[in-house]
Scaffold this active site. Sequence first.
Site, mmCIF file in Angstrom:
data_model
loop_
_atom_site.group_PDB
_atom_site.id
_atom_site.type_symbol
_atom_site.label_atom_id
_atom_site.label_comp_id
_atom_site.label_asym_id
_atom_site.label_seq_id
_atom_site.Cartn_x
_atom_site.Cartn_y
_atom_site.Cartn_z
ATOM 1 N N ASN A 9 54.359 34.024 19.887
ATOM 2 C CA ASN A 9 54.556 34.194 20.758
ATOM 3 C C ASN A 9 55.806 34.578 21.126
ATOM 4 O O ASN A 9 56.583 33.425 21.082
ATOM 5 C CB ASN A 9 53.969 33.187 22.108
ATOM 6 C CG ASN A 9 54.637 33.820 23.547
ATOM 7 O OD1 ASN A 9 54.502 34.717 23.685
ATOM 8 N ND2 ASN A 9 54.599 32.656 23.494
ATOM 9 N N LYS A 11 57.453 35.529 23.713
ATOM 10 C CA LYS A 11 58.678 35.546 24.841
ATOM 11 C C LYS A 11 59.471 36.019 24.852
ATOM 12 O O LYS A 11 59.003 37.501 24.772
ATOM 13 C CB LYS A 11 59.649 33.732 24.235
ATOM 14 C CG LYS A 11 58.476 32.249 23.964
ATOM 15 C CD LYS A 11 58.549 31.532 24.395
ATOM 16 C CE LYS A 11 57.781 30.328 23.268
ATOM 17 N NZ LYS A 11 57.654 28.745 23.733
ATOM 18 N N HIS A 94 49.327 30.966 30.089
ATOM 19 C CA HIS A 94 50.828 29.596 28.949
ATOM 20 C C HIS A 94 51.615 29.037 29.754
ATOM 21 O O HIS A 94 51.206 28.804 30.853
ATOM 22 C CB HIS A 94 51.837 30.626 28.397
ATOM 23 C CG HIS A 94 52.395 29.853 27.524
ATOM 24 N ND1 HIS A 94 53.733 29.321 27.659
ATOM 25 C CD2 HIS A 94 52.742 29.854 26.347
ATOM 26 C CE1 HIS A 94 54.219 29.249 26.625
ATOM 27 N NE2 HIS A 94 53.749 29.728 25.269
ATOM 28 N N GLU A 96 54.394 27.942 30.497
ATOM 29 C CA GLU A 96 55.171 27.989 31.174
ATOM 30 C C GLU A 96 55.111 28.950 32.277
ATOM 31 O O GLU A 96 56.379 28.922 33.609
ATOM 32 C CB GLU A 96 56.816 28.957 30.414
ATOM 33 C CG GLU A 96 57.266 28.059 28.779
ATOM 34 C CD GLU A 96 57.661 28.956 28.171
ATOM 35 O OE1 GLU A 96 57.573 30.277 27.940
ATOM 36 O OE2 GLU A 96 57.859 28.494 26.696
ATOM 37 N N GLU A 166 48.026 23.522 23.763
ATOM 38 C CA GLU A 166 49.100 23.927 23.706
ATOM 39 C C GLU A 166 49.625 22.715 24.448
ATOM 40 O O GLU A 166 49.810 22.738 25.932
ATOM 41 C CB GLU A 166 49.877 24.864 24.180
ATOM 42 C CG GLU A 166 49.992 26.095 23.296
ATOM 43 C CD GLU A 166 50.456 27.023 22.991
ATOM 44 O OE1 GLU A 166 50.601 27.726 22.153
ATOM 45 O OE2 GLU A 166 51.532 27.596 24.698
ATOM 46 N N GLY A 172 58.166 23.914 22.118
ATOM 47 C CA GLY A 172 59.835 24.785 22.097
ATOM 48 C C GLY A 172 60.648 23.098 21.941
ATOM 49 O O GLY A 172 62.006 23.206 21.870
ATOM 50 N N SER A 211 55.633 23.660 18.323
ATOM 51 C CA SER A 211 56.298 23.425 17.292
ATOM 52 C C SER A 211 55.125 23.675 15.898
ATOM 53 O O SER A 211 55.956 22.699 15.187
ATOM 54 C CB SER A 211 57.195 22.438 17.628
ATOM 55 O OG SER A 211 58.337 22.005 19.245
HETATM 56 C C1 PEP Z 1 54.443 28.878 23.054
HETATM 57 O O1 PEP Z 1 56.014 28.869 23.242
HETATM 58 O O2 PEP Z 1 53.567 29.454 22.824
HETATM 59 C C2 PEP Z 1 54.720 27.678 21.418
HETATM 60 C C3 PEP Z 1 54.057 27.276 20.828
HETATM 61 O O3 PEP Z 1 55.985 28.142 20.919
HETATM 62 P P1 PEP Z 1 56.572 26.456 19.987
HETATM 63 O O4 PEP Z 1 55.694 27.073 18.982
HETATM 64 O O5 PEP Z 1 58.647 27.274 19.619
HETATM 65 O O6 PEP Z 1 56.274 25.604 20.517
#
Ligand code: PEP
Length: 254
Positions: A9, A11, A94, A96, A166, A172, A211
């Site tokens: 992803n 983003k 997601h 976000e 997630e 992040g 992460s």
């Molecule tokens: C994500 O944006 O779905 C995500 C898991 O980000 P990160 O790996 O940076 O934590």
Amino acid sequence: MRRALVAGNWKMNGSSESIRTLLSGLVSGCQATVAEVLVCPPSVYLAQVTQTLQESPIAVGAQNVSEHSAGAYTGEVAPGMLIDLGCQYVILGHSERRALYGETDQQVAAKFSAALEAGLKPILCVGETLEQREQGVTLQVIGTQLQAVIDHCGIAAFADAVIAYEPVWAIGTGKTATAEQAQEVHLAIRQQLSQADKSIAEGCRILYGGSVNAANAAELFAKPDVDGGLVGGASLKADEFITICQVAGEEKTV
Ligand code: PEP
């Protein structure tokens, strides 16, 4: 055996120049991966990415889609447009989008249904906040997010879908769920699917996101119900993303 999937992803990151460089690294490094590899660039770069990856096994997905098929929805992208561009997947719900753009479980369910109808494979994101984990309601929160889609679309819809667990507190932040925490939630998700249809539950891939990096991927992917990863930050570095994809293939073929 479920084939591992690693989805990047990106983003809201990148430029046509940086994407050209990233893709050239991925194309050479992902030739021999056992896992399915997917990249999800910002929508304005989807055409560039699908064209570049035409001859490559790397799949392309979007990060969001409208629940509507056409019409007066300024700024939105319809599911059929993503198909037109050569996308196979779309990330939905997601955290976000839920937190920053107010997407509700009902809207996510409507998007899931519209995506499937157009021929896209949805990747449904579910996850709890830190506060919810500390309150001990993680499984209820995720159960509610998942049930909204099962109720709206029916269990059969999950034959062509992927789920991504997630934890919001791990996205992040550099804090990863332990492999045991991930497995507990993944198993609960599979059991919830299984209550409606055992064979769909067995076939549905459940990714972990939060992460994930080259150092922690093996431990996470070794868990029986973790079928790969949804990777944010680490998907922007070709070498690290390739390593994660290779690890996913190795963990799931032994
Ligand atoms: C994500 O944006 O779905 C995500 C898991 O980000 P990160 O790996 O940076 O934590």
